[in-house]
Design a protein around this motif. Sequence first.
Motif, PDB file in Angstrom:
ATOM      1  N   GLY A 266       0.793  -1.226   0.000  1.00 45.64           N
ATOM      2  CA  GLY A 266       0.000   0.000   0.000  1.00 45.64           C
ATOM      3  C   GLY A 266       0.820   1.268   0.000  1.00 45.64           C
ATOM      4  N   PHE A 267       2.152   1.166  -0.019  1.00 45.70           N
ATOM      5  CA  PHE A 267       3.021   2.336  -0.034  1.00 45.70           C
ATOM      6  C   PHE A 267       3.645   2.479  -1.417  1.00 45.70           C
ATOM      7  CE2 PHE A 267       2.996   0.969   4.377  1.00 45.70           C
ATOM      8  CZ  PHE A 267       2.737   2.152   5.044  1.00 45.70           C
ATOM      9  N   LYS A 268       3.768   3.704  -1.877  1.00 47.01           N
ATOM     10  CA  LYS A 268       4.404   3.956  -3.159  1.00 47.01           C
ATOM     11  C   LYS A 268       5.817   4.465  -2.910  1.00 47.01           C
ATOM     12  CE  LYS A 268       3.234   5.707  -7.725  1.00 47.01           C
ATOM     13  NZ  LYS A 268       2.208   6.398  -8.527  1.00 47.01           N
TER      14      LYS A 268
ATOM     15  N   PRO B 145       8.273  11.017  -0.014  1.00 47.86           N
ATOM     16  CA  PRO B 145       6.866  10.673   0.241  1.00 47.86           C
ATOM     17  C   PRO B 145       5.891  11.307  -0.734  1.00 47.86           C
ATOM     18  CG  PRO B 145       7.604  12.323   1.808  1.00 47.86           C
ATOM     19  CD  PRO B 145       8.826  11.908   1.016  1.00 47.86           C
ATOM     20  N   GLY B 146       6.348  12.243  -1.569  1.00 50.86           N
ATOM     21  CA  GLY B 146       5.462  12.959  -2.480  1.00 50.86           C
ATOM     22  C   GLY B 146       4.614  12.067  -3.367  1.00 50.86           C
TER      23      GLY B 146
ATOM     24  N   PRO C 247       4.252  14.063   6.147  1.00 47.48           N
ATOM     25  CA  PRO C 247       4.953  15.074   5.339  1.00 47.48           C
ATOM     26  C   PRO C 247       5.611  16.153   6.198  1.00 47.48           C
ATOM     27  CG  PRO C 247       2.583  15.444   5.272  1.00 47.48           C
ATOM     28  CD  PRO C 247       2.788  14.139   5.983  1.00 47.48           C
ATOM     29  N   HIS C 248       6.793  16.570   5.793  1.00 44.46           N
ATOM     30  CA  HIS C 248       7.483  17.645   6.507  1.00 44.46           C
ATOM     31  C   HIS C 248       7.526  18.935   5.694  1.00 44.46           C
ATOM     32  CE1 HIS C 248      10.647  15.696   4.063  1.00 44.46           C
ATOM     33  NE2 HIS C 248      11.172  16.909   3.967  1.00 44.46           N
ATOM     34  N   THR C 249       6.842  18.947   4.538  1.00 44.19           N
ATOM     35  CA  THR C 249       6.774  20.166   3.735  1.00 44.19           C
ATOM     36  C   THR C 249       5.352  20.708   3.781  1.00 44.19           C
ATOM     37  OG1 THR C 249       6.209  18.988   1.680  1.00 44.19           O
ATOM     38  CG2 THR C 249       8.564  19.290   2.193  1.00 44.19           C
TER      39      THR C 249
ATOM     40  N   LEU D 293      -2.843  17.117   1.611  1.00 46.89           N
ATOM     41  CA  LEU D 293      -3.652  16.214   2.415  1.00 46.89           C
ATOM     42  C   LEU D 293      -4.870  16.919   3.006  1.00 46.89           C
ATOM     43  CD1 LEU D 293      -0.837  14.295   4.322  1.00 46.89           C
ATOM     44  CD2 LEU D 293      -2.468  13.270   2.755  1.00 46.89           C
ATOM     45  N   GLU D 294      -4.628  18.109   3.569  1.00 46.66           N
ATOM     46  CA  GLU D 294      -5.719  18.830   4.226  1.00 46.66           C
ATOM     47  C   GLU D 294      -6.810  19.228   3.232  1.00 46.66           C
ATOM     48  OE1 GLU D 294      -6.236  19.130   7.312  1.00 46.66           O
ATOM     49  OE2 GLU D 294      -4.283  18.699   8.225  1.00 46.66           O
ATOM     50  N   MET D 295      -6.451  19.408   1.957  1.00 48.54           N
ATOM     51  CA  MET D 295      -7.442  19.810   0.965  1.00 48.54           C
ATOM     52  C   MET D 295      -8.534  18.750   0.809  1.00 48.54           C
ATOM     53  SD  MET D 295      -7.235  22.802  -0.265  1.00 48.54           S
ATOM     54  CE  MET D 295      -8.294  22.555  -1.699  1.00 48.54           C
TER      55      MET D 295
END
Length: 211
Positions: free
Chosen positions: A31-33, A40-41, A92-94, A101-103
């Motif tokens: 499930g991870f890309k 992580p982008g 995410p750290h950016t 994500l929040e969108m």
Amino acid sequence: MSFTRKHVVINWSYSLNNSVISRVEMIVDLGFKFNSSLDPGPHITMICCKAYKMLGFLKRLAHDFKLGLSLKILFCSLVRPILEYGAVLWNPHTAGHSRQLEMVQRKFLSCAGFILNIHHQPHDYVPVSEFLNIDTLSNRIITLGFKFLNGLISGNIDSPDLLSLINFRVPQRNSRNNAAFYVPSYTSNYLANEPITRIMSLANVDDSRLC
């Protein structure tokens, strides 16, 4: 795939039973890309696309709903798990990835505000989130990190290798620094945001969630 952050990569040709193994630039596993730089982008973009598709299904299903609890249960059951799966690893750290994500959640809050007729200013969904008692994704992901750290320390998560990465701070004399963990300085944001290091840094800022 060769995992590295170097600009020049030495690609060695591997073979199995005299068959050359083809190289890939991206792979999805559990499930991870993943890409070669472990950025992580791509994974965040993938899960946001999945979450938007599920959110579209939710909107078609619930456009006549008038109970806020029903909408919240659907969102928390169908959409939010997509955005939080394995977040301890890829948090995410950016600012750009955080907004991405929040969108997704803001899209849901916009829809819920319209369906439930909750008065709010344009693009201000705080009244809707307060009415539904929905926290921001960034706060929830931080909480998931603290729960993971608690699990390692308490032994509920059996992983000696990860536990060995946790560095408790044991000062030799009294000082004003009450940080619970020793976090070394790093020269890059990539290393500073390695999962265990990031969680320890957050715990040093707010250790109230480690109880």
